[in-house]
Design a protein around this motif. Sequence first.
Motif, short mmCIF file in Angstrom:
data_model
loop_
_atom_site.label_atom_id
_atom_site.label_comp_id
_atom_site.label_asym_id
_atom_site.label_seq_id
_atom_site.Cartn_x
_atom_site.Cartn_y
_atom_site.Cartn_z
N ARG A 1 20.78 40.94 4.87
CA ARG A 1 22.05 40.29 4.59
C ARG A 1 21.87 39.11 3.64
O ARG A 1 22.74 38.81 2.82
CB ARG A 1 22.68 39.82 5.90
CG ARG A 1 23.96 39.07 5.71
CD ARG A 1 24.63 38.77 7.02
NE ARG A 1 23.86 37.89 7.88
CZ ARG A 1 24.29 37.42 9.04
NH1 ARG A 1 25.47 37.78 9.50
NH2 ARG A 1 23.53 36.63 9.76
N GLY A 2 20.71 38.47 3.74
CA GLY A 2 20.42 37.31 2.89
C GLY A 2 20.32 37.64 1.41
O GLY A 2 20.23 36.75 0.57
N ILE B 1 30.31 39.50 1.41
CA ILE B 1 30.59 40.27 2.63
C ILE B 1 29.40 41.15 2.95
O ILE B 1 28.76 41.71 2.06
CB ILE B 1 31.84 41.17 2.43
CG1 ILE B 1 33.06 40.29 2.12
CG2 ILE B 1 32.09 42.03 3.66
CD1 ILE B 1 34.31 41.09 1.89
N CYS B 2 29.12 41.26 4.23
CA CYS B 2 28.11 42.21 4.68
C CYS B 2 28.77 43.17 5.67
O CYS B 2 29.36 42.73 6.66
CB CYS B 2 26.96 41.46 5.34
SG CYS B 2 25.74 42.57 6.07
N LEU C 1 28.32 42.05 -2.19
CA LEU C 1 28.65 42.94 -1.07
C LEU C 1 27.40 43.70 -0.66
O LEU C 1 26.69 44.25 -1.52
CB LEU C 1 29.75 43.93 -1.47
CG LEU C 1 30.08 45.04 -0.45
CD1 LEU C 1 30.61 44.47 0.86
CD2 LEU C 1 31.10 46.03 -1.02
N MET C 2 27.14 43.69 0.63
CA MET C 2 26.02 44.45 1.14
C MET C 2 26.52 45.40 2.21
O MET C 2 27.22 44.98 3.12
CB MET C 2 24.97 43.49 1.73
CG MET C 2 24.10 44.07 2.79
SD MET C 2 22.34 44.28 2.43
CE MET C 2 22.01 43.63 0.87
N TYR D 1 24.94 46.05 -2.93
CA TYR D 1 23.78 46.75 -2.37
C TYR D 1 24.27 47.71 -1.30
O TYR D 1 25.08 47.32 -0.45
CB TYR D 1 22.84 45.80 -1.64
CG TYR D 1 22.10 44.79 -2.45
CD1 TYR D 1 20.94 45.13 -3.13
CD2 TYR D 1 22.51 43.45 -2.45
CE1 TYR D 1 20.21 44.16 -3.81
CE2 TYR D 1 21.79 42.49 -3.13
CZ TYR D 1 20.64 42.84 -3.81
OH TYR D 1 19.93 41.89 -4.47
N TRP D 2 23.79 48.93 -1.33
CA TRP D 2 24.08 49.86 -0.24
C TRP D 2 22.73 50.26 0.35
O TRP D 2 21.93 50.91 -0.32
CB TRP D 2 24.82 51.08 -0.76
CG TRP D 2 25.20 52.06 0.32
CD1 TRP D 2 24.36 52.75 1.12
CD2 TRP D 2 26.53 52.44 0.72
NE1 TRP D 2 25.05 53.53 2.00
CE2 TRP D 2 26.38 53.36 1.78
CE3 TRP D 2 27.82 52.09 0.29
CZ2 TRP D 2 27.48 53.96 2.41
CZ3 TRP D 2 28.91 52.69 0.92
CH2 TRP D 2 28.74 53.61 1.97
#
Length: 688
Positions: free
Chosen positions: A576-577, A587-588, A558-559, A481-482
Motif C-alpha cells: 500500500r505504501g 486509494i488502496c 491507486l493500488m 498498480y494492480w
Amino acid sequence: MHKLDDPIISLNGLGPKAQEKLNAIGIYNLEHLLFHLPNRYQNKTHFTTLDQAQVGNEIVVELTIDRIEEVSTKQRQLLCYLSDDNNRTLILRFFHFNQYQKQQLTRGELIQCFGELKIGRDGLEIHHPEYRLVSKGQPTLIEKTLSPIYPLTAGIHQPQMKKWVNFALETLDKSTVFDNFENLAKNSMPTLKQALNTLHHPQIDDNTDQIANFRHISQQRLIIEELCAQKLSLLKLKNERKSKNSNVFKISEIFSSQLLKNLGFELTNAQQRSIDDINTDLSLNHPMLRLLQGDVGSGKTIVAVFACLQAVENGFQSAIMAPTEILANQHFYGFSDYLKPLGIQIAFLTGSQTTAERNQQLALIGSGEAQVVIGTHALFQEAVTFKKLGFIVIDEQHKFGVHQRLSLTQKAKNTPHQLVMTATPIPRSLTMSAYADLDCSIIDELPPGRSPIQTVALASSKKEKVLDKIKQVCEQNNQVYWVCTLIEESEVLRAQSAIDTHLYLKENLTDLTIVLIHGRMNKQEKNSIMARFSRGDIDVLVATTVIEVGVNVPNASLMVIENSERLGLAQLHQLRGRVGRGSDASICILMYQPPLSGNAIERLDILRQTNDGFKIANKDLELRGPGEILGTQQTGIANMKIANIVRDSYLLKQVGYYAAEFMQFDEDKQQALITRWITDDKTQYANT
Ligand code: ADP
Ligand code: MG
C-alpha cells in the motif's frame, strides 16, 4: 551428589533414548528440567465426598470396593463398583486392564481414586482413575501441594517427567545457586528457589488463575530474568562492537549544504534528527550499527544519502545494498540524481550484468574511483574488492540474513560504519528485545503535503467497480498498480494469474496503456518496464508482488490488491505504501475472495482503520508472534523458555531497570545469567 549442570543422562532410569527426546525439547541438564514448567495442575490435596462431588471436576475419593465385574460388550471392560458409608455409589470403568490388576481389586478393600467425575447410565463414574489400594499399604494419593502436569514429548510419560523434575528440584534445594535478584535494591521478587518451587508445586492458596495467565509474581520474576538475559547478551554484543575500532569521520557541511539546496524540499525534523544521530556516530572511533526505522514513504533514503556524503568527504567508499534488482536500480537512479551534481562517482553492481559491464564496475570499485557503490547481494561476492570501504547501508533489512550483514563488513580493514534501514516499522517490544545490540533512529513523521491513503475492502465479485475507478484515476493523469497475488505457490501459476488479469484489463480498458510485470521476466525486461512506469508512460502496471519493496513512483495514486486476504499485514502495508507518495489523494482497494476467516477480517480491518505502520506492526506481532516476524535465523527471542514478548510486553519497563542493574555485575555473573537462559552451545551436553 548431583549438581544442577549434570547432564540428564546421569539420572536414574533415564537412558539414551529418553535423553535424545528431552534434548530435542531443549532439556540437556538438571537445570533445564527446573525450567520445564507445568502447563496445568491437579488438585489432590483433599478427599471429596460423593455428596459434594460435582460432575466434570477432578476429584480424589476414598471408598470401599463392593464388587468387580468384567463385561464383554463390543469392547472388554472392567467395572469396579464402589460405595461410601451412606451407600452412595461410584463405578470405576477400565477399558484396558490386565489380570493382575483385576485380582488386586478385591471386595472390601479401601481404595483411593483420582480422576474426572462423569455421569453414566448407572450413576457416577470415573474412567481409568489413578488409584491406590491403601488397605494393601500403598501410599496415599493425597498431596500437600497442587500436582504439576508437564508438557510432554512423544515417548516420555507424565510420571517419568514428574520424577525427573522432582529430582532436579531436590538438587536445587541442596545446591547454592546464584540468584541474580538477591542483592538488588528495591527488589521484592521471590527468590529463584521460591519461584521455581511455587510454579512446580503451588500451595492450595496460591493463585492458580494468575499462574494460568502468566501473571503470577513467581512467573514475572522468571520472565523478567529471561528477558534481561536476552537483553544483556545483546548489550554485550553492542559493547563488543563499541570496543572495536572504526574510522573517525570529520563531519563536514560542504556537500550537505549543497545537496540541501538542490533538494527542492525541506527535511522533516525526524529526518534531521536521524542525520544528526548518524553524524554523531560517524565521528566516533567505533563502528556505527544503527537501525533507521520509518514508515513506508517517510523518506529514509535521503537520510542515507547525507551519510554517504560524509564518507565521501572523508575519502571513504560507501556501499548501498538493496534486496532486489528493481530496488537497486531505483536507488542507482535516485542516488545519481542527488550525487552526480556534486561530482560524485557511482558504481553499480548486480547479478544480471554482462561480464564486461561487471568487470568495468569492479575496476571502478577496486581503484577507489567509485565513491559510492550501489547494488544487490552481488556486492558480497568474493571478487568484489573495495579500495577503502568505510560505510555500508543496508536497505529493507528483513530481506537479508544476519550473516550477509557481516560478510560485507569483512570487506574493509577497519569495521565500517553501518546503517540498516527497515521497510517495516518494528514494534517497540521487539526492538528492545531482539535488536538491543543496534542503536536506533526513528522517523516518526511523514513529509508534509501527503494526503492519507484511503483504504477500502471489496469482494472480488465487484471487479467492474474497480474498472470505473481506474478510468477515473487515469483521466486525471495518475497511475495505477494492480497487484496479483495467488493462492498457488508456483511462480508459473502466479505469473499465469497476472497474465489473465492483464488480458482482462486490456479488454475492458481499451484506451489505457496496461503493462504486465512478473517474477519470471528477465531482469532487463523488468527494469525497463519499471523505468517506463516511472516516466509515466504506463497507466496501469499489472504486477505480481515483485513491486513489494521500496519502489517510488509518486504519480501512482491507486493500488488494487487481488486476494489481499492471502497476504500478511506487513506485506499489505508495504504494498500500500507504493501509493500516497505524491500530493494526490490515494486509494488502496483490497480485493478479497469471500468468505473471510476471522484472522483475515482483523487484518483487513486494521489496514482500513490506520496508515500508521507502528500500529500495524504491533498488530502483526500480536497476530503472528515474534518467531514468524523475525524468521528462524534470529533464534533467541523466538525460542524463549518462559517469556513471550507479546504477552509480557507490559513488563518491559521493569526489564529495562533490572537489565541496567545486571550490567553492573561482575563479568562471570553476567555470563552465568546469560547461560542460564540462553543455551546456544548444546553440543557440550550431547556427548557426555
Ligand atoms: P522510504 O522511507 O519508504 O524509503 P523514500 O526515501 O523512498 O521513502 O522517500 C519517499 C518519497 O518522499 C521520495 O519521493 C522522496 O523524494 C520524498 N521525500 C523524502 N523526504 C522528503 C521531505 N522532507 N519532503 C518532501 N518529500 C520528501
Ligand atoms: Mg525505501
